[in-house]
Design a protein around this motif. Structure first.
Motif, mmCIF file in Angstrom:
data_model
loop_
_atom_site.group_PDB
_atom_site.id
_atom_site.type_symbol
_atom_site.label_atom_id
_atom_site.label_comp_id
_atom_site.label_asym_id
_atom_site.label_seq_id
_atom_site.Cartn_x
_atom_site.Cartn_y
_atom_site.Cartn_z
ATOM 1 N N SER A 1 21.532 18.817 -8.068
ATOM 2 C CA SER A 1 23.013 18.205 -8.404
ATOM 3 C C SER A 1 23.780 19.287 -9.326
ATOM 4 C CB SER A 1 22.816 17.009 -9.523
ATOM 5 O OG SER A 1 21.904 17.685 -10.689
ATOM 6 N N GLU A 2 23.173 20.193 -9.802
ATOM 7 C CA GLU A 2 23.962 21.443 -10.418
ATOM 8 C C GLU A 2 23.208 22.905 -10.474
ATOM 9 O OE1 GLU A 2 24.920 21.708 -15.008
ATOM 10 O OE2 GLU A 2 26.136 20.425 -13.982
ATOM 11 N N LEU A 3 23.862 23.850 -10.293
ATOM 12 C CA LEU A 3 23.377 25.105 -10.175
ATOM 13 C C LEU A 3 24.461 25.965 -11.245
ATOM 14 C CD1 LEU A 3 22.353 26.376 -6.666
ATOM 15 C CD2 LEU A 3 20.683 25.746 -8.643
ATOM 16 N N ALA A 4 23.771 26.739 -11.976
ATOM 17 C CA ALA A 4 24.548 27.509 -12.926
ATOM 18 C C ALA A 4 23.658 29.025 -12.969
ATOM 19 C CB ALA A 4 24.899 27.116 -14.252
ATOM 20 N N LEU A 5 24.557 30.049 -13.033
ATOM 21 C CA LEU A 5 24.002 31.342 -13.084
ATOM 22 C C LEU A 5 25.179 32.594 -13.661
ATOM 23 C CD1 LEU A 5 25.058 33.128 -10.309
ATOM 24 C CD2 LEU A 5 23.118 31.740 -9.342
ATOM 25 N N PRO A 6 24.960 33.534 -14.138
ATOM 26 C CA PRO A 6 25.962 34.471 -14.541
ATOM 27 C C PRO A 6 26.570 35.077 -13.186
ATOM 28 C CG PRO A 6 23.675 34.952 -15.543
ATOM 29 C CD PRO A 6 23.677 33.987 -14.835
ATOM 30 N N HIS A 7 27.855 35.216 -13.245
ATOM 31 C CA HIS A 7 28.575 35.891 -11.904
ATOM 32 C C HIS A 7 27.855 37.285 -11.808
ATOM 33 C CE1 HIS A 7 31.370 37.451 -9.176
ATOM 34 N NE2 HIS A 7 31.450 36.091 -8.970
ATOM 35 N N PRO A 8 27.719 37.686 -10.334
ATOM 36 C CA PRO A 8 27.084 39.176 -10.126
ATOM 37 C C PRO A 8 27.892 40.194 -10.585
ATOM 38 C CG PRO A 8 26.881 37.713 -8.109
ATOM 39 C CD PRO A 8 27.765 36.899 -9.285
ATOM 40 N N THR A 9 29.072 40.106 -10.934
ATOM 41 C CA THR A 9 30.091 41.030 -11.293
ATOM 42 C C THR A 9 30.925 40.852 -12.442
ATOM 43 O OG1 THR A 9 31.888 40.605 -9.755
ATOM 44 C CG2 THR A 9 30.026 41.871 -8.830
ATOM 45 N N LYS A 10 31.064 39.710 -12.827
ATOM 46 C CA LYS A 10 32.093 39.176 -13.931
ATOM 47 C C LYS A 10 31.129 38.922 -15.069
ATOM 48 C CE LYS A 10 35.300 37.395 -10.748
ATOM 49 N NZ LYS A 10 35.996 36.159 -10.130
ATOM 50 N N ILE B 1 17.065 34.800 -11.214
ATOM 51 C CA ILE B 1 16.204 33.863 -10.972
ATOM 52 C C ILE B 1 14.693 34.476 -11.366
ATOM 53 C CG2 ILE B 1 14.908 32.727 -8.943
ATOM 54 C CD1 ILE B 1 17.460 32.776 -7.435
ATOM 55 N N ARG B 2 14.309 35.659 -11.406
ATOM 56 C CA ARG B 2 12.996 36.237 -11.492
ATOM 57 C C ARG B 2 12.944 36.008 -13.433
ATOM 58 N NH1 ARG B 2 13.230 40.163 -8.566
ATOM 59 N NH2 ARG B 2 14.331 41.703 -9.811
ATOM 60 N N LYS B 3 13.886 36.036 -13.843
ATOM 61 C CA LYS B 3 13.979 36.039 -15.421
ATOM 62 C C LYS B 3 14.038 34.621 -15.727
ATOM 63 C CE LYS B 3 16.087 40.650 -15.943
ATOM 64 N NZ LYS B 3 17.346 41.409 -16.556
ATOM 65 N N GLN B 4 14.142 33.591 -14.853
ATOM 66 C CA GLN B 4 14.373 32.171 -15.118
ATOM 67 C C GLN B 4 15.401 32.031 -15.711
ATOM 68 O OE1 GLN B 4 10.610 30.527 -16.668
ATOM 69 N NE2 GLN B 4 9.639 31.332 -14.984
ATOM 70 N N GLU B 5 16.728 32.690 -15.453
ATOM 71 C CA GLU B 5 18.008 32.443 -16.274
ATOM 72 C C GLU B 5 18.872 31.730 -15.169
ATOM 73 O OE1 GLU B 5 19.201 36.510 -17.149
ATOM 74 O OE2 GLU B 5 18.049 36.654 -18.726
ATOM 75 N N MET B 6 18.436 31.222 -14.080
ATOM 76 C CA MET B 6 19.275 30.262 -13.320
ATOM 77 C C MET B 6 19.258 29.005 -13.773
ATOM 78 S SD MET B 6 19.227 29.950 -9.207
ATOM 79 C CE MET B 6 20.366 29.230 -8.318
ATOM 80 N N GLU B 7 20.039 28.255 -14.068
ATOM 81 C CA GLU B 7 19.854 26.803 -14.444
ATOM 82 C C GLU B 7 20.083 25.949 -13.380
ATOM 83 O OE1 GLU B 7 22.606 25.495 -17.652
ATOM 84 O OE2 GLU B 7 22.923 27.582 -18.317
ATOM 85 N N LYS B 8 18.951 25.093 -13.271
ATOM 86 C CA LYS B 8 18.759 24.199 -11.932
ATOM 87 C C LYS B 8 18.724 22.833 -12.382
ATOM 88 C CE LYS B 8 15.186 27.139 -10.997
ATOM 89 N NZ LYS B 8 14.030 27.542 -10.030
ATOM 90 N N LYS B 9 19.476 21.941 -11.955
ATOM 91 C CA LYS B 9 19.386 20.433 -12.321
ATOM 92 C C LYS B 9 19.374 19.726 -11.106
ATOM 93 C CE LYS B 9 21.313 21.092 -16.941
ATOM 94 N NZ LYS B 9 22.284 20.890 -18.074
ATOM 95 N N TYR B 10 18.494 18.661 -11.098
ATOM 96 C CA TYR B 10 18.379 17.654 -10.087
ATOM 97 C C TYR B 10 18.398 16.418 -10.694
ATOM 98 C CZ TYR B 10 16.106 21.544 -7.365
ATOM 99 O OH TYR B 10 15.920 22.668 -7.004
ATOM 100 N N LEU B 11 18.870 15.359 -9.738
ATOM 101 C CA LEU B 11 18.710 14.006 -9.653
ATOM 102 C C LEU B 11 17.508 13.429 -9.005
ATOM 103 C CD1 LEU B 11 22.513 13.013 -9.787
ATOM 104 C CD2 LEU B 11 20.896 12.992 -11.728
#
Length: 222
Positions: free
Chosen positions: A194-203, A83-93
């Motif tokens: 409506s949507e959240l996407a992020l790299p899995h912490p261990t995979k 999140i700090r690197k702004q790599e979490m994808e956040k989508k809203y309606l």
């Protein structure tokens, strides 16, 4: 309450945050999502003592939709870094009053929060207290003077979507704080994670989770 779980593994828990529920305990004393999640995990897994749940991001109290919690401190640390690197994808309606001039647009502003009044306003880049806010939106439909927008949020500033749109004459339906001249008391703010996407912490894979808004007015107009 019946917690709606969208995805769960040993590290992550995606749930639906109900509208008008605080994410964490506040002075109202109302039930909060963080404690509901902790109680749910404790009960389902029959865990003794305190249950660890890491809160890595927030949604405003009136806003509902997808939220992710960390189930381990390792996951919480890695998600916070994402999140700090702004790599979490956040989508809203969102449903706004009015019709935007463009079908697609990028909005960039500098926002300042008045903590005493819990209100945010636009400012200038030169203001040292101002923080950059960036989002993209696409108009998905218009009906009866309302517009449904799909929003990609690039920064996570307090009240960002609400303030950026209201400052352009497009207040969110039901927003009493930034659209008090056009919204009536009792109307529910039409903003949904409506949507959240992020790299899995261990995979190495990316986890992408989405959920539709409730089938009620004004969402069911579209």
């Amino acid at each position: 309450m019946d917690l709606k779980i969208l995805y769960e593994d040993n590290h992550l828990l995606y749930v639906i945050k109900p509208v008008n529920m605080p994410v964490q305990e506040d002075r109202t004393g109302d039930p909060d999502l963080l404690n509901v999640v902790k109680s749910d995990i404790k009960e389902r897994y029959n865990k003794p003592g305190n249950v660890y749940v890491g809160m890595v991001h927030r949604l405003d109290r009136p806003v509902g939709g997808v939220m992710v919690f960390a189930k381990t401190s390792k996951a919480a640390s890695r998600i916070s870094d994402v999140i700090r690197k702004q790599e979490m994808e956040k989508k809203y309606l969102a449903i706004v009053r009015g019709v935007p001039d463009k079908e697609f647009a990028r909005l960039e502003d500098y926002l300042v929060k008045n903590k005493k009044k819990n209100i945010v306003h636009t400012s200038t880049k030169e203001n040292k207290e101002a923080k950059r806010a960036l989002l993209d939106f696409e108009v998905l439909g218009t009906k009866k003077g309302l517009s449904l927008l799909a929003i990609t949020l690039h920064t996570g500033r307090p009240h960002q979507i609400r303030v950026q749109l209201a400052s352009r004459g497009l207040p969110l339906y039901g927003d009493q704080k930034y659209g008090e001249n056009v919204n009536k008391p009792g109307e529910q703010i039409a903003l949904w994670s409506s949507e959240l996407a992020l790299p899995h912490p261990t995979k190495k894979e990316k986890i992408r989770i989405s959920a539709a808004p409730p089938n009620e007015y004004p969402w069911n107009l579209f």
